[in-house]
Design a protein around this motif. Structure first.
Motif, mmCIF file in Angstrom:
data_model
loop_
_atom_site.group_PDB
_atom_site.id
_atom_site.type_symbol
_atom_site.label_atom_id
_atom_site.label_comp_id
_atom_site.label_asym_id
_atom_site.label_seq_id
_atom_site.Cartn_x
_atom_site.Cartn_y
_atom_site.Cartn_z
ATOM 1 N N THR A 191 0.916 -1.259 -0.072
ATOM 2 C CA THR A 191 0.011 0.129 0.048
ATOM 3 C C THR A 191 0.881 1.342 0.165
ATOM 4 O O THR A 191 0.587 2.313 -0.727
ATOM 5 N N GLN A 192 1.982 1.134 0.902
ATOM 6 C CA GLN A 192 2.973 2.344 0.728
ATOM 7 C C GLN A 192 3.438 2.638 -0.611
ATOM 8 O O GLN A 192 3.335 3.867 -1.083
ATOM 9 N N GLU A 193 3.753 1.691 -1.323
ATOM 10 C CA GLU A 193 4.164 1.871 -2.752
ATOM 11 C C GLU A 193 3.109 2.565 -3.492
ATOM 12 O O GLU A 193 3.441 3.423 -4.388
ATOM 13 N N GLU A 194 1.738 2.066 -3.559
ATOM 14 C CA GLU A 194 0.790 2.647 -4.110
ATOM 15 C C GLU A 194 0.685 4.278 -3.829
ATOM 16 O O GLU A 194 0.543 4.828 -4.717
ATOM 17 N N VAL A 195 0.533 4.529 -2.584
ATOM 18 C CA VAL A 195 0.551 5.980 -2.239
ATOM 19 C C VAL A 195 1.644 6.676 -2.648
ATOM 20 O O VAL A 195 1.415 7.835 -3.089
ATOM 21 N N MET A 196 2.948 6.205 -2.564
ATOM 22 C CA MET A 196 4.101 6.951 -2.954
ATOM 23 C C MET A 196 3.954 6.995 -4.617
ATOM 24 O O MET A 196 4.419 8.226 -5.089
ATOM 25 N N ALA A 197 3.341 6.063 -5.285
ATOM 26 C CA ALA A 197 3.289 5.923 -6.568
ATOM 27 C C ALA A 197 2.392 7.312 -7.029
ATOM 28 O O ALA A 197 2.535 8.254 -8.055
ATOM 29 N N VAL A 198 1.214 7.482 -6.333
ATOM 30 C CA VAL A 198 0.295 8.428 -6.491
ATOM 31 C C VAL A 198 0.860 9.899 -6.217
ATOM 32 O O VAL A 198 0.883 10.948 -7.090
ATOM 33 N N ILE A 199 1.820 10.109 -5.248
ATOM 34 C CA ILE A 199 2.482 11.250 -4.757
ATOM 35 C C ILE A 199 3.436 11.538 -6.013
ATOM 36 O O ILE A 199 3.469 12.607 -6.240
ATOM 37 N N ALA A 200 4.118 10.542 -6.545
ATOM 38 C CA ALA A 200 5.232 10.875 -7.479
ATOM 39 C C ALA A 200 4.411 11.328 -8.770
ATOM 40 O O ALA A 200 4.909 12.339 -9.301
ATOM 41 N N ASP A 201 3.353 10.986 -9.100
ATOM 42 C CA ASP A 201 2.477 11.331 -10.144
ATOM 43 C C ASP A 201 2.057 12.838 -10.129
ATOM 44 O O ASP A 201 2.159 13.672 -11.062
ATOM 45 N N LEU A 202 1.538 13.278 -8.915
ATOM 46 C CA LEU A 202 1.051 14.351 -8.510
ATOM 47 C C LEU A 202 2.041 15.420 -8.667
ATOM 48 O O LEU A 202 2.196 16.478 -9.312
ATOM 49 N N ARG A 203 3.258 15.204 -8.157
ATOM 50 C CA ARG A 203 4.480 15.977 -8.136
ATOM 51 C C ARG A 203 4.698 16.212 -9.492
ATOM 52 O O ARG A 203 5.409 17.407 -9.982
ATOM 53 N N ARG A 204 4.933 15.229 -10.135
ATOM 54 C CA ARG A 204 5.340 15.535 -11.727
ATOM 55 C C ARG A 204 4.088 16.413 -12.352
ATOM 56 O O ARG A 204 4.629 17.436 -13.115
ATOM 57 N N HIS A 205 2.844 16.169 -12.077
ATOM 58 C CA HIS A 205 1.854 17.136 -12.985
ATOM 59 C C HIS A 205 1.876 18.347 -12.416
ATOM 60 O O HIS A 205 1.632 19.257 -13.040
ATOM 61 N N ARG A 206 2.124 18.609 -11.172
ATOM 62 C CA ARG A 206 1.741 19.924 -10.570
ATOM 63 C C ARG A 206 2.799 20.511 -10.075
ATOM 64 O O ARG A 206 2.709 21.881 -9.594
ATOM 65 N N GLU A 207 4.346 20.017 -10.349
ATOM 66 C CA GLU A 207 5.218 20.689 -9.775
ATOM 67 C C GLU A 207 5.252 21.213 -8.289
ATOM 68 O O GLU A 207 5.321 22.296 -7.789
#
Lengths: 578, 287, 319
Positions: A191-207
């Motif tokens: 689950t940690q990996e899932e959540v970190m993946a979500v955060i990584a995506d967001l940071r890419r798209h939103r700076e």
């Protein structure tokens, strides 16, 4: 370099000053900068001041705490802003996500209410527009079926899903920086990996910039650009995430690095227990513990509100623990690993299957104190929470004396005292601590006491139920080393329950991987962890943060909350002779 | 230095520390000790025969000869308050001691055995809880006639569920902790687990509930006497005195009601303050 | 309504019925437990004539087995036949009916006072800083030691002798006059409970003020008043509701004291008087009535809690 969105300059934090005196300073010097779009890791063990510093940024210090130094959010010095403006600055530019999403969401209000509250009351949006935006945001963080979720309450969602809801809600205000305080600590590793993946995506798209607070150095290294290490209220070192090991200079950082070795390199740290196991295998091929076809079903209140559902906690589990051997059982929450351990120790009764110890049938819990005492001299258990494992009203000596006297009823007082001192020495606990109560001990010291207590009976099997999970990583290593030493000197067999593959690797010869009550894989530790056969084991191993790790979304999220079968909340079964 | 001296010195130091830090607690201790002395020696300390009428003027205000004044029958109010201490205090003591013991036993039994035993115990607790204490006491009076014994026993039963619920919840929480599981695995006998580990863990909560219960029991029993169902005139029970003073009160002589009322309030207040403070200390010691 | 609430409702109805049944058995058995002849117990404090003995035996079916006597009694109560008081020589129903109104009004009046001042002062103590907290703590400490009869005599003294703003005797006629007359009795009943509710509210609110989800709301910039309303008070309310049912039900019993002190002819004073005259049939019916009130109000409170907090309806394993 780009602009600084968050700056802490020699920040100190002190407890409220008593009349006439001054408060205790908990954070002495926290200095760090987070640049636009950057992810900065803030790493430290308990008491390092990392969470306190973050709470100072967010304005969440307890009443009366004083802050020295300067905190700047987007260039604004927070101490110079009027309260109303400060509240607005924090609301619009910071997004904060916490360790325990379940505690940080109002259990009485719906997800929709939570998602739209700030939009309506701070940003002044209309309710229907806010609701549409909330659904979009939930969708963006990968919450399935967002419009239905809006009507549900936190109690209906799993921890991983709630954490996504928290993240989505912070995005509603388009913050400049995300403060993430141990956001995955309470989650399973996948689950940690899932959540970190979500955060990584967001940071890419939103700076989006991020201050990532964690005790987990490899995780910080994997998801951040730079890592700041904090120890005892001071920031001691800032390292580029990619080359922490090479550039670390501070002694504490180096110790922390070696304690939190990534999985692939940890094998080298294992004591040469293979040799021990090999020798024992030749001498005594008979297993000391044998579990066969074990099954345990819990009845949980049905989701519909009427009647009961059956929850299969353990399903057809079988394994053998050789004399003097060490077997790890790993799995995520709900895998049934702890229930298995509790059945072995007679804390739960199996619905089917057998437990055989030294050729004797242990399937049913012992009847009466005498029966339990007899089994106690063979198998002992160490629990996760060392504080709750000790009677808070007993001193260390009283606790150990009780255990020794119980198993050596004929021993004289001096003999008991001598044995207590010996036990303290066995767990490397200073004799001066013997007259303290548990509250005056550190976590590691408490766990040493519980280990000493379990050794009082000279057991042949030690069951360790997440015995180091609650400890700081440097303390974990100390306790694991201690346990390994005890195993080698006494020949006690270890049955180790853990969610942490690294821990198991450090101590065990063999490993059983469990999932949803069943065994997925079983074999020698090196085979299973280095050449996993089962997909699930591979996924578990893949989701462990390490250098160069990229978190991936790999499976549909488990949407519903697990049925609540918190085994630790179950009273000890009894009914023996009073 | 002898052990006794050492202990004496320590007690003195604790008292000194408490007096400077917590004057309220000292005041409460003084009141509680004072009431206890009055309960034991009240009759002997009384300057007049508490039941003798016309020992002085009728409904006189306080004076040197009659410090609390006299009542409408010319009895000395101070003497009556002193003599009334014992009957006013013994009842509540019986109520809290009996209900605490019964409630603790019931609560621990329910939590310990769980399952059907817990189900039955919980049902009993709910049942008694559903009948308000005052109603049970009044029912007892209707059955056994006026007097304090029946209401006292009725209240002792009526207070059981409050204690039992508290202790049951506390015991369940305590039994769920891993140290209980550890003791169980160790093979510690059930009696030892119960009396050496479980009961000490519950004592602070039980003590706190007992002090609160004492206050309520005192108020309830005084109320029963006030209603004319408990102690009967001319007895010098505080509740009876308060009720008996009502005509004089309206006529403008409040002493007859006010002084016993003051003692009821002071006693309950002191016990409550003491209970709250001891609870705080116990909790601090726990953490 | 969600499943949890429905479940609570269903579960509560079952418990309610069982508790009522058991309580009725206990109250009925008072006749059997009274020392001496049941006829004497039912006749109350009067010496029965042979005709009266015959009448009592017939009315209470004393020649039938005990369980049939119980069924007759309960059946009577359920169908509105509450029996006869031999002391008052009249129907119990006729005794009770005219007295219920004033007691209900007194209890409601008191409950309103408790809600306003008890919950209000508890919120003040929890939210207006250490000085307010201290002041409320002192006030509630004294209040917790102020029983109804003490407040009553204080009020009677002050208003009868000194101020004279409120009547100190009787229940008044008509709604407004009744309220006027019941003001002092309601205050005397309320003081102790105001202190109690103040403590409960303060504890619940302080607990929620430190709850982690309130941190979330604060960091999100939600205005203070809104945080208090939506996240603190709402979440504290189940704890307050949990004692509300018990309290209001208890007021029906303790109103006897205020009725006695202020000379009000309500249900409580009837209960007291009947007990004093050993009129068991009357005491039994009023006791049962009060138990019904208790059980119903408690169930209402539990359902209200389940609406706010659906998780409260989920029984945990082994619970």
């Amino acid at each position: 370099m780009s602009e600084v969105v968050l700056e802490l300059d020699r920040v100190s934090i002190a407890t409220p000053a008593p009349a006439g005196g001054s408060g205790r300073t908990l954070v002495h010097d926290c200095t760090l900068q987070v640049h636009a779009g950057e992810a900065l890791g803030l790493v430290g063990e308990s008491g390092s001041g990392k969470t306190l510093s973050t709470r100072a940024v967010a304005g969440l210090l307890p009443e009366g705490f004083t802050v020295g130094g300067t905190i700047r959010i987007d260039g604004d010095d927070v101490s110079l802003l009027p309260p109303a403006r400060l509240r607005e600055v924090r609301a619009r530019r910071l997004g904060m996500v916490f360790q325990t999403p379940r505690a940080h969401l109002n259990p009485f209000r719906t997800i929709g209410d939570f998602m739209t509250e700030a939009l309506v009351s701070v940003a002044g949006e209309r309710a229907d527009a806010a609701a549409r935006r909330a659904i979009d945001l939930l969708d963006e963080v990968g919450v399935p079926d967002p419009s239905r979720r809006m009507r549900q309450r936190p109690g209906d969602l799993s921890g991983g899903l709630l954490q996504r809801v928290m993240i989505a809600a912070t995005l509603a205000m388009d913050p400049r920086i995300l403060l993430a305080d141990e956001i995955t600590t309470a989650l399973d590793v996948t689950t940690q990996e899932e959540v970190m993946a979500v955060i990584a995506d967001l940071r890419r798209h939103r700076e989006l910039a991020m201050l990532f607070i964690t005790h987990d150095l490899p995780l910080a290294g994997a998801v951040c650009d730079r890592v700041v290490v904090m120890n005892q209220g001071r920031t001691v070192e800032t390292l580029p995430a990619g080359s922490m090991r090479a550039e670390a200079r501070d002694a504490y950082t180096i110790r922390l690095l070696s304690a939190s070795l990534p999985a692939a390199e940890a094998g080298a740290g294992t004591v040469a227990s293979d040799a021990v196991a090999g020798v024992l295998a030749q001498v005594a091929p008979a297993p000391i513990l044998r579990v066969d076809g074990l099954r345990k079903v819990f009845r949980v209140p049905a989701a519909t509100g009427f009647g009961h559902d059956e929850f299969v906690a353990v399903d057809d589990v079988g394994f053998e623990l050789p004399q003097g051997g060490s077997l790890g059982i790993v799995g995520e929450s709900g895998s049934g690993k702890s229930t298995t351990a509790r059945i072995v120790c007679g804390l739960e009764t199996a619905d089917a299957g057998t437990v055989t110890v030294k050729g004797e049938d242990w399937t049913r819990p012992a009847r009466g104190a005498r029966g339990r005492r007899r089994r106690a001299r063979i198998a002992q258990m160490v629990f996760q929470d060392p504080y709750q494992s000790l009677d808070p009203r007993q001193t260390v000596r009283e606790c150990l004396t009780e255990a020794v006297a119980l198993h050596r009823p004929k021993a004289s007082r001096p003999e008991v005292t001598a044995r207590v001192d010996e036990l303290l020495a066995n767990v490397a606990l200073d004799a001066t601590l013997a007259d303290r109560h548990p509250r005056a001990l550190s976590g590691g010291q408490r766990q040493r006491v519980t280990i000493a207590r379990s050794l009082a009976a000279d057991p042949e099997i030690l069951v360790l139920d997440e015995a180091v999970s609650a400890l700081d990583v440097t303390t974990q290593v100390e306790v694991l080393t201690l346990l390994d030493g005890i195993r080698r000197s006494t020949g006690v067999a270890l049955l180790m329950i853990s969610h942490d593959l690294n821990t198991v690797r450090r101590l065990c010869d063999e490993v059983v991987v469990m999932r949803s009550g069943g065994i997925v894989e079983h074999g020698p530790i090196a085979d299973v962890l280095d050449r996993p056969a089962a997909d699930y084991t591979k996924m578990l191993l893949d989701s462990i943060p390490r250098e160069g790790w990229v978190p991936r979304r790999r499976r549909p999220a488990r949407t519903g909350a697990l049925p609540s079968v918190a085994t630790s909340a179950t009273p000890v079964p009894r009914g023996g002779t009073p | 230095m002898s052990v006794a001296q050492l202990a004496g010195g320590r007690v003195a130091a604790v008292v000194r520390k408490a007096a400077t830090r917590d004057p309220l607690v000292i005041a409460a201790v003084v009141v509680v000790v004072g009431v206890a002395v009055m309960a034991v020696f009240g009759q002997a300390l009384a300057p007049y025969d508490p039941d003798a009428i016309y020992v002085g003027p009728v409904s006189a205000p306080p004076s040197l000869a009659y410090p609390f004044g006299t009542d409408d029958l010319g009895r000395d109010i101070l003497s009556r308050v002193l003599a009334g201490t014992a009957p006013s205090v013994i009842g509540p003591v019986i109520v809290v001691v009996a209900s605490s013991l019964l409630g603790a036993a019931l609560g621990i039994t329910a939590a310990w055995f769980g399952g059907a035993v817990d189900g039955i115990a919980s049902r009993v607790i709910e049942l008694i809880f559903a009948i308000p204490g005052l109603v049970l006491a009044v029912l007892a009076v209707a059955m056994f006639g006026k007097g304090l014994l029946a209401p006292t026993l009725a209240l002792a039963i009526a207070y059981v569920p409050i204690v039992a619920r508290l202790i049951r919840a506390g015991a369940r929480q305590e039994l769920g902790k891993p140290y209980m599981a550890a003791l169980h695995i160790q093979g510690v006998g059930s009696a030892a687990i119960c009396f050496r580990h479980l009961v000490p863990a519950l004592l602070p909560a039980l003590f706190a509930q007992t002090t609160i219960g004492f206050g309520y029991a005192m108020l309830d029993l005084a109320a029963i006497s006030f209603l004319g169902l408990g102690a009967q005139p001319p007895a010098s029970d505080w509740g009876v005195m308060i009720a008996g003073g009502q005509p004089a009160l309206i006529a403008g002589a409040p002493e007859q009601s006010m002084f016993p009322a003051l003692f009821v309030v002071l006693t309950v207040l002191a016990v409550n303050v003491l209970g709250a403070r001891v609870t705080t200390w116990a909790e601090r010691g726990e953490r | 309504m969600n499943a949890g609430v429905v479940r609570t409702l269903a579960g509560k109805l079952g418990e309610l019925a069982l508790t009522l049944f058991l309580a009725s058995v206990v109250i009925f058995s008072a006749v059997l437990l009274t020392p001496g002849d049941p006829v004497a117990a039912l006749a109350g404090g009067i010496r029965p004539t042979p005709e009266l003995i015959e009448a009592i035996r017939a009315q209470h079916h004393l020649d039938d087995p005990v369980w049939q006597q119980y069924l007759h009694w309960v059946g009577g109560v359920l169908t509105g036949d509450l029996g006869t008081s031999f002391v008052y020589k009249t129907d119990v129903a006729a005794l009770i009916a005219p007295r219920i109104g004033v007691t209900v009004l007194l209890v409601l009046y008191t409950a309103v006072l408790i809600a306003i001042f008890g919950i209000g002062s508890g919120v003040v103590a929890a939210t207006r800083g250490p000085r307010a907290d201290r002041a409320v703590l002192i006030g509630t400490s004294i209040g917790m030691a102020m029983p109804t009869f003490v407040v009553a005599i204080l009020l009677i003294w002050v208003f009868a002798r000194v101020l004279g703003w409120f009547p100190v005797y009787g229940a008044g006629e008509g709604f407004l006059d009744s309220l006027y007359h019941l003001t002092l009795p309601a205050i005397s009943l309320a003081v102790l409970y105001i202190a109690f509710f103040s403590r409960i509210t303060r504890g619940a609110v302080v607990g929620q003020l430190h709850a982690e989800h309130v941190d979330t709301a604060r960091v999100r910039g939600i205005p203070r008043s809104q945080i208090f309303r939506r996240h603190v008070f709402l979440n504290a309310s189940p704890q307050i509701l949990a004692v509300s049912g018990v309290t209001v039900a208890g007021l029906f019993a303790t109103s006897a004291i205020a009725e006695q002190a202020f000379g009000i002819g309500g249900l409580g004073s009837l209960l007291t008087e009947a007990a004093a005259r050993k009129d068991l049939p009357v005491v039994q019916v009023i006791s049962l009535l009060l138990v019904v009130v208790f059980v119903v109000l408690n169930a209402v409170a539990d359902i209200a809690i389940a609406v706010i907090d659906p998780d409260s309806a989920k029984p945990r394993r082994n619970a």
